[in-house]
Design a protein around this motif. Structure first.
Motif, mmCIF file in Angstrom:
data_model
loop_
_atom_site.group_PDB
_atom_site.id
_atom_site.type_symbol
_atom_site.label_atom_id
_atom_site.label_comp_id
_atom_site.label_asym_id
_atom_site.label_seq_id
_atom_site.Cartn_x
_atom_site.Cartn_y
_atom_site.Cartn_z
ATOM 1 N N ALA A 132 0.825 -1.221 0.000
ATOM 2 C CA ALA A 132 0.000 0.000 0.000
ATOM 3 C C ALA A 132 0.853 1.262 0.000
ATOM 4 C CB ALA A 132 -0.936 -0.011 1.208
ATOM 5 N N ASN A 133 1.873 1.307 0.857
ATOM 6 C CA ASN A 133 2.690 2.511 0.985
ATOM 7 C C ASN A 133 3.504 2.804 -0.270
ATOM 8 O OD1 ASN A 133 1.915 3.285 3.624
ATOM 9 N ND2 ASN A 133 3.276 1.741 4.509
ATOM 10 N N LEU A 134 3.964 1.740 -0.926
ATOM 11 C CA LEU A 134 4.767 1.908 -2.138
ATOM 12 C C LEU A 134 3.922 1.924 -3.410
ATOM 13 C CD1 LEU A 134 7.732 -0.468 -1.183
ATOM 14 C CD2 LEU A 134 7.676 2.034 -1.066
ATOM 15 N N ARG A 135 2.595 1.790 -3.213
ATOM 16 C CA ARG A 135 1.653 1.805 -4.326
ATOM 17 C C ARG A 135 1.992 0.767 -5.384
ATOM 18 N NH1 ARG A 135 0.407 8.310 -5.130
ATOM 19 N NH2 ARG A 135 -0.245 8.678 -2.970
ATOM 20 N N ILE A 136 2.302 -0.416 -4.924
ATOM 21 C CA ILE A 136 2.617 -1.525 -5.829
ATOM 22 C C ILE A 136 1.306 -2.084 -6.391
ATOM 23 C CG2 ILE A 136 3.622 -3.836 -5.973
ATOM 24 C CD1 ILE A 136 5.463 -3.027 -3.645
ATOM 25 N N PRO A 137 1.169 -2.221 -7.692
ATOM 26 C CA PRO A 137 -0.061 -2.790 -8.268
ATOM 27 C C PRO A 137 -0.310 -4.196 -7.739
ATOM 28 C CG PRO A 137 1.310 -1.806 -9.977
ATOM 29 C CD PRO A 137 2.152 -1.850 -8.737
ATOM 30 N N TYR A 138 -1.580 -4.504 -7.471
ATOM 31 C CA TYR A 138 -1.910 -5.848 -6.970
ATOM 32 C C TYR A 138 -3.267 -6.257 -7.518
ATOM 33 C CZ TYR A 138 -5.013 -3.443 -3.663
ATOM 34 O OH TYR A 138 -5.999 -2.662 -3.109
ATOM 35 N N GLY A 139 -3.549 -7.523 -7.396
ATOM 36 C CA GLY A 139 -4.839 -8.074 -7.837
ATOM 37 C C GLY A 139 -4.877 -9.543 -7.520
ATOM 38 N N PRO A 140 -6.050 -10.177 -7.630
ATOM 39 C CA PRO A 140 -6.178 -11.601 -7.290
ATOM 40 C C PRO A 140 -5.339 -12.511 -8.173
ATOM 41 C CG PRO A 140 -8.195 -10.759 -8.307
ATOM 42 C CD PRO A 140 -7.326 -9.579 -8.021
ATOM 43 N N HIS A 141 -4.854 -11.974 -9.305
ATOM 44 C CA HIS A 141 -3.983 -12.782 -10.164
ATOM 45 C C HIS A 141 -2.525 -12.738 -9.682
ATOM 46 C CE1 HIS A 141 -3.704 -8.678 -11.554
ATOM 47 N NE2 HIS A 141 -2.615 -8.960 -12.274
ATOM 48 N N LEU A 142 -2.244 -11.853 -8.700
ATOM 49 C CA LEU A 142 -0.882 -11.712 -8.189
ATOM 50 C C LEU A 142 -0.748 -12.161 -6.738
ATOM 51 C CD1 LEU A 142 -0.037 -8.178 -9.662
ATOM 52 C CD2 LEU A 142 0.791 -10.388 -10.493
ATOM 53 N N ILE A 143 -1.757 -11.838 -5.919
ATOM 54 C CA ILE A 143 -1.729 -12.221 -4.503
ATOM 55 C C ILE A 143 -3.067 -12.842 -4.132
ATOM 56 C CG2 ILE A 143 -0.062 -10.421 -3.888
ATOM 57 C CD1 ILE A 143 -2.372 -8.734 -2.844
ATOM 58 N N PRO A 144 -3.134 -13.579 -3.016
ATOM 59 C CA PRO A 144 -4.405 -14.209 -2.615
ATOM 60 C C PRO A 144 -5.533 -13.190 -2.490
ATOM 61 C CG PRO A 144 -2.602 -15.095 -1.311
ATOM 62 C CD PRO A 144 -2.031 -13.964 -2.111
ATOM 63 N N ALA A 145 -6.749 -13.644 -2.798
ATOM 64 C CA ALA A 145 -7.907 -12.753 -2.828
ATOM 65 C C ALA A 145 -8.178 -12.126 -1.466
ATOM 66 C CB ALA A 145 -9.137 -13.520 -3.318
ATOM 67 N N HIS A 146 -7.947 -12.859 -0.370
ATOM 68 C CA HIS A 146 -8.242 -12.303 0.955
ATOM 69 C C HIS A 146 -7.295 -11.141 1.290
ATOM 70 C CE1 HIS A 146 -4.981 -15.087 2.104
ATOM 71 N NE2 HIS A 146 -4.792 -14.302 3.153
ATOM 72 N N LEU A 147 -6.077 -11.162 0.732
ATOM 73 C CA LEU A 147 -5.164 -10.036 0.937
ATOM 74 C C LEU A 147 -5.629 -8.815 0.137
ATOM 75 C CD1 LEU A 147 -1.655 -11.771 0.870
ATOM 76 C CD2 LEU A 147 -3.034 -11.110 2.841
ATOM 77 N N CYS A 148 -6.216 -9.060 -1.018
ATOM 78 C CA CYS A 148 -6.786 -7.949 -1.807
ATOM 79 C C CYS A 148 -7.904 -7.281 -1.029
ATOM 80 C CB CYS A 148 -7.311 -8.462 -3.147
ATOM 81 S SG CYS A 148 -6.034 -9.070 -4.271
ATOM 82 N N ARG A 149 -8.740 -8.104 -0.370
ATOM 83 C CA ARG A 149 -9.843 -7.538 0.419
ATOM 84 C C ARG A 149 -9.311 -6.731 1.597
ATOM 85 N NH1 ARG A 149 -12.196 -12.618 -0.950
ATOM 86 N NH2 ARG A 149 -11.481 -13.551 1.010
ATOM 87 N N ASP A 150 -8.233 -7.230 2.222
ATOM 88 C CA ASP A 150 -7.617 -6.488 3.333
ATOM 89 C C ASP A 150 -7.101 -5.131 2.870
ATOM 90 O OD1 ASP A 150 -8.157 -8.544 5.046
ATOM 91 O OD2 ASP A 150 -6.137 -9.385 5.052
#
Length: 407
Positions: free
Chosen positions: A320-338
């Protein structure tokens, strides 16, 4: 061959007398068919125009009688009528004008039309009695505004969801418990009024539908809502939102993302504190009267911190702090929700699942030009949540509060 459209018949002699046509079409049915000439007793191809004032129709012989065909809009795909029907009609008229063989054309019988065939498309319909509710007939396809109230509807009639031109749907004062996700398929809907129903939820699917791009007014007052989904703040075109007289215990976490919102009413709910994102709103009118807001005290806090911080918390904070792009195709879906509900600390950094939380008092005039009093005492202050990513940030906040005098 018939075509329903708006037609303007102009007398070519008008300019000679210094007169202009009114420049406004009237609803008509155009037909191309054979008609026997009384003088020659031979059949010729005619075009007949039937309107509401002349349902019997006026006939015009087509052979060698058309000076020019204007087909630019048809060729460029800009025609407002059904393109295929219009092309076929023009093709038939061109053949008849040339005197070509028309035996292969689907010619019509040139007879008077029914009144309903030449009525202007109905744009607005109001039904406020159960006895007037259509049970066997469909709603007019051309409707742009539909109100169905006091009809004791327990669900949304699926026939309403086929009205693709609908801009305003008012289903107030019914018994609707659940909204179908297919309301989101109404691609022109800008006003949705559901006042005084039995709704217990507003689904995520609706928040992620085409309503994101069209919905400007939403009235959910006098229902049974206890919360709204986090995705609610995807409805970013909202200008007017009414949540009065529900059972809401909190407002959407990211309500500050509703940047176009100007009128917000959430009176008579169960709100104890406002989300921190509330500070980002820029309203014209705000009404939060009749909510059981807590008395804010920065010394009262909730601590959800462990030392050291878990690796997952450190990693999600870094994303979040570094504004790194993310999505369910990169990290687990529950982390996206967090990450979707990450909190911003006073220092500007982000915390996700581990933080210190307190409430501070905010004058609502900071976010709205006009504020309805919060309580009977004439107050316009309300508690707003504030999160801190570490003990040092919270301590610094307390020091500053004590220096200013805790309110």
């Amino acid at each position: 061959m018939k075509l329903q459209c708006d037609v303007e018949v102009v007398n070519r002699m008008l300019p000679t007398f210094g007169m202009k046509s009114r420049g406004k079409g009237t609803r008509a049915v155009l037909s191309i068919g054979k008609h026997s000439d009384k003088t020659s007793q031979r059949s010729s191809i005619y075009m007949m125009i039937c309107t509401a004032k002349d349902r019997a129709g006026s006939k015009y012989k087509l052979k060698d009688n058309i000076e020019k065909f204007f087909t630019w809009f048809v060729e460029e795909g800009k025609a407002t009528a059904d393109a295929n029907s219009l092309k076929s009609f023009l093709s038939a008229a061109r053949l008849a004008d040339r005197g070509s063989d028309t035996s292969s054309l689907p010619l019509s019988t040139l007879t008077p039309v029914r009144a309903r065939d030449v009525e202007q498309p109905k744009k607005k319909l109001t039904i406020v009695s159960k006895k007037d509710y259509p049970l066997t007939s469909n709603f007019p396809y051309s409707l742009e505004q539909l109100q169905v109230s006091y009809c004791k509807l327990s669900r949304v009639d699926m026939r309403m969801l086929s009205l693709k031109a609908l801009r305003k749907l008012d289903l107030s004062n019914n018994h609707i418990k659940k909204l179908p996700a297919t309301i989101g398929d109404l691609g022109c809907l800008s006003e949705l009024i559901l006042h005084n129903n039995h709704l217990e939820a507003f689904s995520e699917a609706l928040c992620l539908s085409t309503l994101q791009r069209t919905l400007q007014l939403l009235d959910l007052s006098q229902n049974r809502l206890q919360s709204l989904p986090a995705q609610f703040c995807q409805l970013r075109e909202l200008v007017n939102l009414n949540l009065d007289d529900n059972e809401l215990v909190r407002l959407p976490f990211h309500i500050g993302r509703l940047t176009r919102l100007r009128f917000l009413s959430a009176a008579h709910n169960q709100l104890a504190v406002l989300p921190g994102d509330f500070r980002k709103l820029s309203l014209e009118n705000l009404d939060l009267f009749g909510n059981p807001f807590i008395q804010s005290n920065p010394l009262d806090h909730t601590m959800q911190l462990t030392f050291p911080l878990p690796l997952q918390e450190l990693a999600t904070r870094a994303v979040a702090n570094l504004r790194i792009p993310y999505g369910p195709h990169l990290i687990p879906a529950h982390l996206c929700r967090d990450l979707e509900v990450a909190k911003t600390c006073d220092c500007g950094r982000v915390c996700v699942s581990f933080y210190i939380k307190t409430a501070v008092s905010m004058n609502l005039h900071k976010v709205s030009q006009t504020v309805v009093l919060v309580d009977d005492m004439g107050g316009t202050d309300a508690p707003v949540q504030q999160h801190f990513c570490s003990l040092s940030c919270y301590s610094e906040f307390l020091d500053n509060s004590l220096q200013r005098g805790i309110r």
